[in-house]
Write a protein that holds these residues in place. Structure first.
Motif, PDB file in Angstrom:
ATOM      1  N   UNK A  25      -9.916   1.116   3.641  1.00  0.00           N
ATOM      2  CA  UNK A  25      -9.091   1.955   2.779  1.00  0.00           C
ATOM      3  C   UNK A  25      -7.783   2.282   3.498  1.00  0.00           C
ATOM      4  N   UNK A  26      -6.677   1.881   2.902  1.00  0.00           N
ATOM      5  CA  UNK A  26      -5.366   2.179   3.455  1.00  0.00           C
ATOM      6  C   UNK A  26      -4.628   3.085   2.472  1.00  0.00           C
ATOM      7  N   UNK A  27      -4.256   4.259   2.944  1.00  0.00           N
ATOM      8  CA  UNK A  27      -3.458   5.198   2.155  1.00  0.00           C
ATOM      9  C   UNK A  27      -2.096   5.284   2.830  1.00  0.00           C
ATOM     10  N   UNK A  28      -1.033   5.081   2.070  1.00  0.00           N
ATOM     11  CA  UNK A  28       0.296   5.103   2.664  1.00  0.00           C
ATOM     12  C   UNK A  28       1.307   5.672   1.685  1.00  0.00           C
ATOM     13  N   UNK A  47       2.650  -1.825  -3.160  1.00  0.00           N
ATOM     14  CA  UNK A  47       1.921  -2.583  -4.172  1.00  0.00           C
ATOM     15  C   UNK A  47       2.054  -4.085  -3.916  1.00  0.00           C
ATOM     16  N   UNK A  48       3.212  -4.521  -3.407  1.00  0.00           N
ATOM     17  CA  UNK A  48       3.415  -5.946  -3.110  1.00  0.00           C
ATOM     18  C   UNK A  48       2.486  -6.424  -1.998  1.00  0.00           C
ATOM     19  N   UNK A  49       2.020  -5.489  -1.176  1.00  0.00           N
ATOM     20  CA  UNK A  49       1.079  -5.827  -0.104  1.00  0.00           C
ATOM     21  C   UNK A  49      -0.373  -5.713  -0.554  1.00  0.00           C
ATOM     22  N   UNK A  50      -0.570  -5.248  -1.781  1.00  0.00           N
ATOM     23  CA  UNK A  50      -1.923  -5.080  -2.286  1.00  0.00           C
ATOM     24  C   UNK A  50      -2.517  -3.716  -2.027  1.00  0.00           C
ATOM     25  N   UNK A  51      -1.675  -2.753  -1.621  1.00  0.00           N
ATOM     26  CA  UNK A  51      -2.150  -1.395  -1.337  1.00  0.00           C
ATOM     27  C   UNK A  51      -2.018  -0.553  -2.595  1.00  0.00           C
ATOM     28  N   UNK A  52      -3.100   0.118  -2.973  1.00  0.00           N
ATOM     29  CA  UNK A  52      -3.088   0.863  -4.232  1.00  0.00           C
ATOM     30  C   UNK A  52      -3.292   2.369  -4.064  1.00  0.00           C
ATOM     31  N   UNK A  53      -3.560   2.828  -2.828  1.00  0.00           N
ATOM     32  CA  UNK A  53      -3.698   4.257  -2.583  1.00  0.00           C
ATOM     33  C   UNK A  53      -2.374   4.785  -2.022  1.00  0.00           C
ATOM     34  N   UNK A  54      -1.729   5.639  -2.791  1.00  0.00           N
ATOM     35  CA  UNK A  54      -0.405   6.135  -2.426  1.00  0.00           C
ATOM     36  C   UNK A  54      -0.446   7.625  -2.134  1.00  0.00           C
ATOM     37  N   UNK A  55       0.050   8.019  -0.966  1.00  0.00           N
ATOM     38  CA  UNK A  55       0.138   9.430  -0.626  1.00  0.00           C
ATOM     39  C   UNK A  55       1.535   9.957  -0.945  1.00  0.00           C
ATOM     40  N   UNK A 221     -13.441   3.408  12.144  1.00  0.00           N
ATOM     41  CA  UNK A 221     -12.913   4.156  11.010  1.00  0.00           C
ATOM     42  C   UNK A 221     -12.974   3.324   9.737  1.00  0.00           C
ATOM     43  N   UNK A 222     -13.203   4.015   8.627  1.00  0.00           N
ATOM     44  CA  UNK A 222     -13.287   3.351   7.329  1.00  0.00           C
ATOM     45  C   UNK A 222     -11.921   3.128   6.696  1.00  0.00           C
ATOM     46  N   UNK A 223     -10.877   3.646   7.327  1.00  0.00           N
ATOM     47  CA  UNK A 223      -9.548   3.470   6.771  1.00  0.00           C
ATOM     48  C   UNK A 223      -8.505   4.237   7.547  1.00  0.00           C
ATOM     49  N   UNK A 224      -7.275   4.157   7.061  1.00  0.00           N
ATOM     50  CA  UNK A 224      -6.137   4.801   7.720  1.00  0.00           C
ATOM     51  C   UNK A 224      -5.262   5.492   6.683  1.00  0.00           C
ATOM     52  N   UNK A 225      -4.552   6.516   7.130  1.00  0.00           N
ATOM     53  CA  UNK A 225      -3.540   7.178   6.313  1.00  0.00           C
ATOM     54  C   UNK A 225      -2.250   7.177   7.124  1.00  0.00           C
ATOM     55  N   UNK A 226      -1.224   6.476   6.618  1.00  0.00           N
ATOM     56  CA  UNK A 226      -0.005   6.265   7.393  1.00  0.00           C
ATOM     57  C   UNK A 226       1.211   6.689   6.584  1.00  0.00           C
ATOM     58  N   UNK A 227       2.128   7.387   7.248  1.00  0.00           N
ATOM     59  CA  UNK A 227       3.354   7.811   6.589  1.00  0.00           C
ATOM     60  C   UNK A 227       4.409   6.712   6.695  1.00  0.00           C
ATOM     61  N   UNK A 228       5.022   6.415   5.551  1.00  0.00           N
ATOM     62  CA  UNK A 228       6.024   5.358   5.475  1.00  0.00           C
ATOM     63  C   UNK A 228       7.200   5.860   4.649  1.00  0.00           C
TER      64      UNK A 228
END
Length: 265
Positions: A25-28, A47-55, A221-228
């Motif tokens: 799970x990647x949240x960014x 979204x172009x990278x396939x990431x769908x969880x947006x913070x 870890x099951x995922x990351x939360x990164x600020x971009x």
């Protein structure tokens, strides 16, 4: 001991339903919702990278009362617009029980920030929601205190809880916080809950986000939360710990590579 005090979150992991996707799970996204253009360009890139969880924080708790506090309801409306446009899932922080209805109309995952980990009335209220809850570790919270906060949520009927390690306050001042990756295997051994890591808040330093992201994945870890942010030096909050698009792409590629390697059968 923890085992004597907690009844729900310490159930065997096999007894629990799926909390988040089986994959990493990647949240960014940006620390706070600043304006539509920043959110739109950031979500389009992710979204172009396939990431769908947006913070994105519409309401932001800040140490200084003079710092940017978020756009409030206007920020929620921006999140709603990009959610519909790009078909993404929104992760946003709630600070006050009075904001629950508005946030729940937009957010797919309700975040409890580190400063509110001890806000028990708020924990009880989100425990009554039919929403995933992302519970960040308190600034100086022990693992037991953190799990007790999760128990407050679970006792109200909501077991859909994701824990987020975001660093704890220690005597070290070089980094914003001390990222406690010890907690990752502890949580995974003792509870049914998923645990992700926030290396942005955990370090407060852009150059440390990649190595600590990789370390978090190595720790299980099951995922990351990164600020971009498209232009971190112009960010209204947490610019020093935000990466730009190219920086994030590099982190994401290496994280995926390591995760795939570690999960090869």
């Amino acid at each position: 001991m923890i085992e004597l005090k907690l009844k729900r979150v310490l159930k065997n992991r096999d007894e629990a339903g799926t909390v988040i996707d089986n994959d990493l799970m990647i949240i960014a996204g940006p620390c706070s919702v600043e304006n539509y253009d920043v959110m739109d360009s950031t979500v389009a890139f992710l979204k172009s990278l396939g990431i769908s969880y947006i913070r994105g924080g519409a309401f932001k708790p800040r140490t200084s009362p003079y710092s940017f506090q978020g756009l409030g309801d206007k920020g929620l409306e921006i999140l709603r617009e990009v959610k519909l446009k790009y078909d993404v899932k929104i992760v946003s922080e709630i600070m006050d029980v009075r904001d629950i209805e508005g946030i729940c109309e937009v957010a797919d995952i309700v975040q409890i920030g580190s400063r509110n980990m001890y806000n028990y009335p708020l924990l009880k209220e989100v425990g009554r929601l039919n929403k995933k809850v992302l519970l960040k570790r308190g600034l100086s919270a022990t693992i037991e205190e953190w799990l007790s906060a999760a128990e407050y949520i679970s006792l109200e009927g909501n077991d859909d809880i994701i824990l987020c390690e975001r660093g704890i306050r220690t005597f070290e001042t070089y980094t914003r916080n001390t990222l406690d990756l010890n907690c990752v295997p502890v949580i995974k051994q003792k509870t049914k809950l998923k645990v992700i890591v926030d290396p942005s808040h955990g370090t407060g330093r852009r150059e440390l986000i990649k190595p600590m992201s990789l370390a978090a994945i190595a720790a299980g870890a099951d995922g990351l939360m990164i600020e971009i942010h498209p232009e971190p030096e112009k960010a209204l909050s947490d610019g020093n710990q935000s990466v730009d698009f190219e920086g994030f792409k590099s982190i994401y590629r290496e994280v995926l590579r390591l995760h795939r390697y570690l999960n090869m059968e």
